[in-house]
Every structure is written in C-alpha cells, then in structure tokens.
Design a protein around this motif. Sequence first.
Motif, PDB file in Angstrom:
ATOM      1  N   ALA A 127       0.844  -1.198   0.000  1.00 15.65           N
ATOM      2  CA  ALA A 127       0.000   0.000   0.000  1.00 15.65           C
ATOM      3  C   ALA A 127       0.879   1.249   0.000  1.00 15.65           C
ATOM      4  N   VAL A 128       1.908   1.251   0.832  1.00 19.07           N
ATOM      5  CA  VAL A 128       2.842   2.376   0.870  1.00 19.07           C
ATOM      6  C   VAL A 128       3.579   2.509  -0.463  1.00 19.07           C
ATOM      7  N   GLU A 129       4.030   1.387  -1.022  1.00 19.25           N
ATOM      8  CA  GLU A 129       4.710   1.412  -2.321  1.00 19.25           C
ATOM      9  C   GLU A 129       3.846   2.118  -3.370  1.00 19.25           C
ATOM     10  N   HIS A 130       2.570   1.743  -3.439  1.00 19.11           N
ATOM     11  CA  HIS A 130       1.704   2.309  -4.473  1.00 19.11           C
ATOM     12  C   HIS A 130       1.319   3.750  -4.172  1.00 19.11           C
ATOM     13  N   ALA A 131       1.189   4.106  -2.902  1.00 17.98           N
ATOM     14  CA  ALA A 131       0.923   5.503  -2.575  1.00 17.98           C
ATOM     15  C   ALA A 131       2.071   6.386  -3.055  1.00 17.98           C
ATOM     16  N   VAL A 132       3.295   5.941  -2.822  1.00 20.61           N
ATOM     17  CA  VAL A 132       4.457   6.711  -3.277  1.00 20.61           C
ATOM     18  C   VAL A 132       4.504   6.761  -4.802  1.00 20.61           C
ATOM     19  N   ARG A 133       4.216   5.648  -5.449  1.00 23.82           N
ATOM     20  CA  ARG A 133       4.213   5.631  -6.928  1.00 23.82           C
ATOM     21  C   ARG A 133       3.187   6.622  -7.472  1.00 23.82           C
ATOM     22  N   MET A 134       2.007   6.632  -6.877  1.00 24.57           N
ATOM     23  CA  MET A 134       0.969   7.572  -7.327  1.00 24.57           C
ATOM     24  C   MET A 134       1.421   9.015  -7.142  1.00 24.57           C
ATOM     25  N   ALA A 135       2.026   9.312  -5.994  1.00 30.45           N
ATOM     26  CA  ALA A 135       2.488  10.675  -5.732  1.00 30.45           C
ATOM     27  C   ALA A 135       3.558  11.096  -6.727  1.00 30.45           C
ATOM     28  N   ARG A 136       4.474  10.204  -7.030  1.00 27.36           N
ATOM     29  CA  ARG A 136       5.548  10.533  -7.978  1.00 27.36           C
ATOM     30  C   ARG A 136       4.997  10.763  -9.381  1.00 27.36           C
ATOM     31  N   LEU A 137       4.081   9.914  -9.793  1.00 32.11           N
ATOM     32  CA  LEU A 137       3.512  10.073 -11.127  1.00 32.11           C
ATOM     33  C   LEU A 137       2.645  11.325 -11.218  1.00 32.11           C
ATOM     34  N   HIS A 138       1.910  11.607 -10.166  1.00 28.24           N
ATOM     35  CA  HIS A 138       1.019  12.772 -10.157  1.00 28.24           C
ATOM     36  C   HIS A 138       1.802  14.076 -10.200  1.00 28.24           C
ATOM     37  N   THR A 139       2.906  14.156  -9.460  1.00 26.42           N
ATOM     38  CA  THR A 139       3.668  15.407  -9.367  1.00 26.42           C
ATOM     39  C   THR A 139       4.782  15.509 -10.405  1.00 26.42           C
ATOM     40  N   GLY A 140       5.231  14.374 -10.927  1.00 26.26           N
ATOM     41  CA  GLY A 140       6.394  14.392 -11.801  1.00 26.26           C
ATOM     42  C   GLY A 140       7.694  14.593 -11.038  1.00 26.26           C
ATOM     43  N   ARG A 141       7.650  14.462  -9.723  1.00 24.92           N
ATOM     44  CA  ARG A 141       8.832  14.607  -8.884  1.00 24.92           C
ATOM     45  C   ARG A 141       9.201  13.239  -8.303  1.00 24.92           C
ATOM     46  N   TYR A 142      10.380  13.147  -7.673  1.00 26.24           N
ATOM     47  CA  TYR A 142      10.837  11.834  -7.223  1.00 26.24           C
ATOM     48  C   TYR A 142      11.077  11.718  -5.723  1.00 26.24           C
ATOM     49  N   LYS A 143      11.633  12.738  -5.103  1.00 29.96           N
ATOM     50  CA  LYS A 143      12.015  12.612  -3.698  1.00 29.96           C
ATOM     51  C   LYS A 143      10.789  12.454  -2.794  1.00 29.96           C
ATOM     52  N   VAL A 144      10.987  11.707  -1.712  1.00 29.52           N
ATOM     53  CA  VAL A 144       9.967  11.564  -0.679  1.00 29.52           C
ATOM     54  C   VAL A 144      10.625  11.808   0.677  1.00 29.52           C
ATOM     55  N   LEU A 145       9.991  12.625   1.496  1.00 23.72           N
ATOM     56  CA  LEU A 145      10.496  12.881   2.838  1.00 23.72           C
ATOM     57  C   LEU A 145       9.765  11.983   3.830  1.00 23.72           C
ATOM     58  N   ALA A 146      10.530  11.361   4.725  1.00 22.09           N
ATOM     59  CA  ALA A 146       9.975  10.477   5.751  1.00 22.09           C
ATOM     60  C   ALA A 146      10.725  10.725   7.048  1.00 22.09           C
ATOM     61  N   ARG A 147      10.053  10.523   8.179  1.00 16.81           N
ATOM     62  CA  ARG A 147      10.682  10.849   9.452  1.00 16.81           C
ATOM     63  C   ARG A 147      11.524   9.697   9.982  1.00 16.81           C
ATOM     64  N   TYR A 148      12.542  10.069  10.766  1.00 21.41           N
ATOM     65  CA  TYR A 148      13.201   9.082  11.603  1.00 21.41           C
ATOM     66  C   TYR A 148      12.190   8.599  12.649  1.00 21.41           C
ATOM     67  N   ARG A 149      12.482   7.434  13.257  1.00 23.21           N
ATOM     68  CA  ARG A 149      11.539   6.787  14.174  1.00 23.21           C
ATOM     69  C   ARG A 149      10.206   6.554  13.459  1.00 23.21           C
ATOM     70  N   SER A 150      10.262   5.706  12.452  1.00 21.15           N
ATOM     71  CA  SER A 150       9.048   5.348  11.713  1.00 21.15           C
ATOM     72  C   SER A 150       9.231   3.951  11.154  1.00 21.15           C
ATOM     73  N   TYR A 151       8.123   3.350  10.768  1.00 16.28           N
ATOM     74  CA  TYR A 151       8.182   2.074  10.043  1.00 16.28           C
ATOM     75  C   TYR A 151       7.094   2.076   8.984  1.00 16.28           C
ATOM     76  N   HIS A 152       7.481   1.770   7.740  1.00 19.06           N
ATOM     77  CA  HIS A 152       6.542   1.804   6.621  1.00 19.06           C
ATOM     78  C   HIS A 152       6.463   0.496   5.844  1.00 19.06           C
ATOM     79  N   GLY A 153       7.215  -0.534   6.242  1.00 20.54           N
ATOM     80  CA  GLY A 153       7.099  -1.819   5.563  1.00 20.54           C
ATOM     81  C   GLY A 153       8.432  -2.374   5.125  1.00 20.54           C
ATOM     82  N   GLY A 154       8.407  -3.616   4.636  1.00 21.72           N
ATOM     83  CA  GLY A 154       9.638  -4.326   4.331  1.00 21.72           C
ATOM     84  C   GLY A 154       9.992  -4.431   2.862  1.00 21.72           C
ATOM     85  N   THR A 155       9.149  -3.914   1.959  1.00 24.77           N
ATOM     86  CA  THR A 155       9.488  -3.955   0.532  1.00 24.77           C
ATOM     87  C   THR A 155      10.439  -2.814   0.190  1.00 24.77           C
TER      88      THR A 155
END
Length: 456
Positions: A127-155
């Motif tokens: 789910a996280v993988e596809h959310a990021v893919r959608m955001a990148r395709l929608h904006t045409g940008r690549y970087k994603v900011l994420a916080r330290y002390r977090s967990y978003h999955g193992g893929t």
Amino acid sequence: MTLPNGSTPDQARRAAARAYELDRLHVFHSWSAQAQITPMTITASQGCHVWDGDGNRLLDFSSQLVNTNIGHQHPKVVAAVQEQAAKLCTVAPQHVNEARSEAARLIAERTPGDLNKIFFTNGGADAVEHAVRMARLHTGRYKVLARYRSYHGGTETAINLTGDPRRWPNDHGNSGVVHFFGPFLYRSQFHSSDETEETERALAHLEQTIAFEGPSTIAAIILESIPGTAGIMVPPPGYLAGVRQLCDRYGIIFIADEVMSGFGRTGKWFAIEHFEGVVPDLLAFAKGVNSGYVPLGGVAISPDIAATFDDRAYPGGLTYSGHPLATAAAVATINAMTDERIIENAADIGARVLGPGLRELAERHPSIGEVRGIGVFWALELVRDKATREPLAPYGGSSPAMNELVAACRAAGMLVFVNFNRLHVVPPCVVSEGEAKEGLAMLDHALLTADQHVGR
C-alpha cells in the motif's frame, strides 16, 4: 476439555510438536537470525486469547502484530470468509466482484475528507509502495520525505522510507528518500521544553529540510498519523496541521500511513481524525481493515490524484488486488465494528482503564520513564534512570533486561509487543474492561523484573 478449535489438549500438543519440527526444518522467518530463534507455536485463538503449543492460554496484549483489532476468530468474519469461499473463491482484479465493491464503499465512507477511490493491495508495505508511486507520477517529482523513528514496511521503497535500523542493511542511498526528525518531546531533537515549542521547532526543521532539498524535487511527505512500531508518539497539537500547510504551500503530496493506527486502534476509524481538519491526499491502510484474517491493504485516493489516471493508465497492479476472500472479511469486519460499537469500546477502554492504569504503573515502577498513547494504542518507555532517561535497551537492539521482561510477561500469561526499550500495550479493540485490568495486573507483576535493572 477442548480448545476453541475443537481439539483436545493432547491432540493440540501433538500437532504443535509436529508443526514446530517442520517449521525448524523448512520455514525461513522474517527479521530473524534463523539459528537463534525458538518460535512459539500457536494452536488456537479466541477473542483476546491464544493457546500455545503446551496448551497455555495467553492474553494477547500484542494483537499479534497490532492487527487483530476485531479479536481472534470473530464469528461474523469467519462466517463471511466461509460464505464467500462457497460462492467465489477468487477472480482476476480486472473483473468486478461484489465483495470488493462493497468493501471499497464501506472504506470510502469512513476515510477522512473526500478520499473516495480505493486501490486494493495485499498488505501495508505494498500500500505504501503504491501511494508513493501515485504521488511521484502525479507530481512528476521523485524525492519523498519520511521521518526518523518510523516504520513503513519491508518492501524496497517502504523499507527505505522507514526511519528505524531495519532500513540500514537495505539502504544504498539511492531510493530518493530523505529523512527528517519528527516531534517526540520525551527525546526531543529540538531541545524543546513543552509541546508548543516541539511543534514549532519540528515544523521549522521540516520546512528547512524542504528548502534545502528543493521543493520542486519533492513528490511527497509520508507520516504515520501516530507512529506505531517506532514508539506510539502522539503528535503534539498543531503538528499534522502544520505538515498539511507545508504540503499545500509547496505542492507536495501528503501521505498518511494508517496501516497500524487505522480501523479503530486509536478509538476512531483513522488516527488522523484526532487532528481536526487534517485530510491527507493519500491514505495507506491494511492490518485492522479485516484484522489480518485474509491479507489485505490499500490506498484511499483523493479526487485530484485519481483524476491523473482517468485517461492515463496507472502503471501498477496485483494479481490479488481486492481478492474476494479478503474483501469479504473486510466487509464483515467493518460492519461488525459498526454494529457492535467496537471502536467506541477502544476509545472507552483507553480513556477509562488503560490510560489511567498505565499511569498508575508508572508511579510505582521506576523502570517506566513515560506512558504514551490513546485508545488501545499505548507504549511504555522503559529506562534505567528516570532522570537521565537512559533506555533499558539501546536504540536498534535488545538487552537482557528486556528479554527478562518478555519472559516474565509470558510466564504471567500474556503476549506483549516490544521494540528496543519499549513495551507496547496494544490489545484488540474488543478487549473488555475485565481483560484490560487483568492485563494491567500481569504487567504490574512482570515489570518488577525491569525495576531490578534500574540504576545498574
């Protein structure tokens, strides 16, 4: 005497012994050094309890991996899976199926704002993988900011977004992810003295990170609405609203990761609802959507992002997207949560029993540095010294003290979820007042082992 699955204790022990033998011969376990583990066998479960391979009944204060929000073997969900299997076990995702359509409707009705399109996945990481893919395709940008002390999955993308040490062996610095510090007053990176300062300084740090990385290069900011595995640090007032404002100011997509905090865990359908007026552009979910009875996750999508793919094919999919058995379980789960007021129960138990009870434990046990949480989503920050806040286990590791505590909890009849120096109190949302108080009494006794390490 029989177990909830109908087997006798002797039958269950024999089956458990055989299962353990085969497990050690053939099963490769996640996040583990294979030769150093002795995994517990579970033979049966019911409500807030599980039975181990020796026939011991254990109060499940871990909700397994904080996902059995509706409890174990809920009869309505079990029946829904059975009925769906008799009707339509599986179908390719390009075809409409009744269970998926109804699950999407129920989820869309409960997501904040106008997140009315649902893309189904097999779990939280994708789910996280596809959310990021959608955001990148929608904006045409690549970087994603994420916080330290977090967990978003193992893929691949999800583990690089993750802000804990599990990322390190998988991180080659080429994923387009930039990490920043989020608010955490107990261990503040900003030398704050109160929540107001922590919010202001954390937002200033995030805006500076955006400025230095270049706003035009950033597709998304992803945050767990309330970080789960990393410590259940409820954001201070104004923080998530401030992140929403920064995203709007710089044209950045705001992704809320509700994989662990969603579907009742915090006493609301989604944790972000605790922060008035904050609506993300994309919301990733899994776990509690059907309590893991059949693997399921998904992304709730804003109209603006969904429209990007009205006449442009979305380049992604899964063979089991919206699997009928999984979505039938989701329909039954959501309906049961609504009809039985399970989310209201989580809020009530948290406010009346768990919160006050854990704070009372903190007064008695010198090993508890801080109590944090909401609903049935709590963490105890365990320390060797309350004044210096030295953790009972190092960041990224465990310790004999934590191992002794886990063993003491199990000896008392309880399964717990621990990470580094924290013990998480995360029973199912259906936990009763009596079960919650029973768990608190077990913790009270087990924490005596942690207290022995204070000052050492």
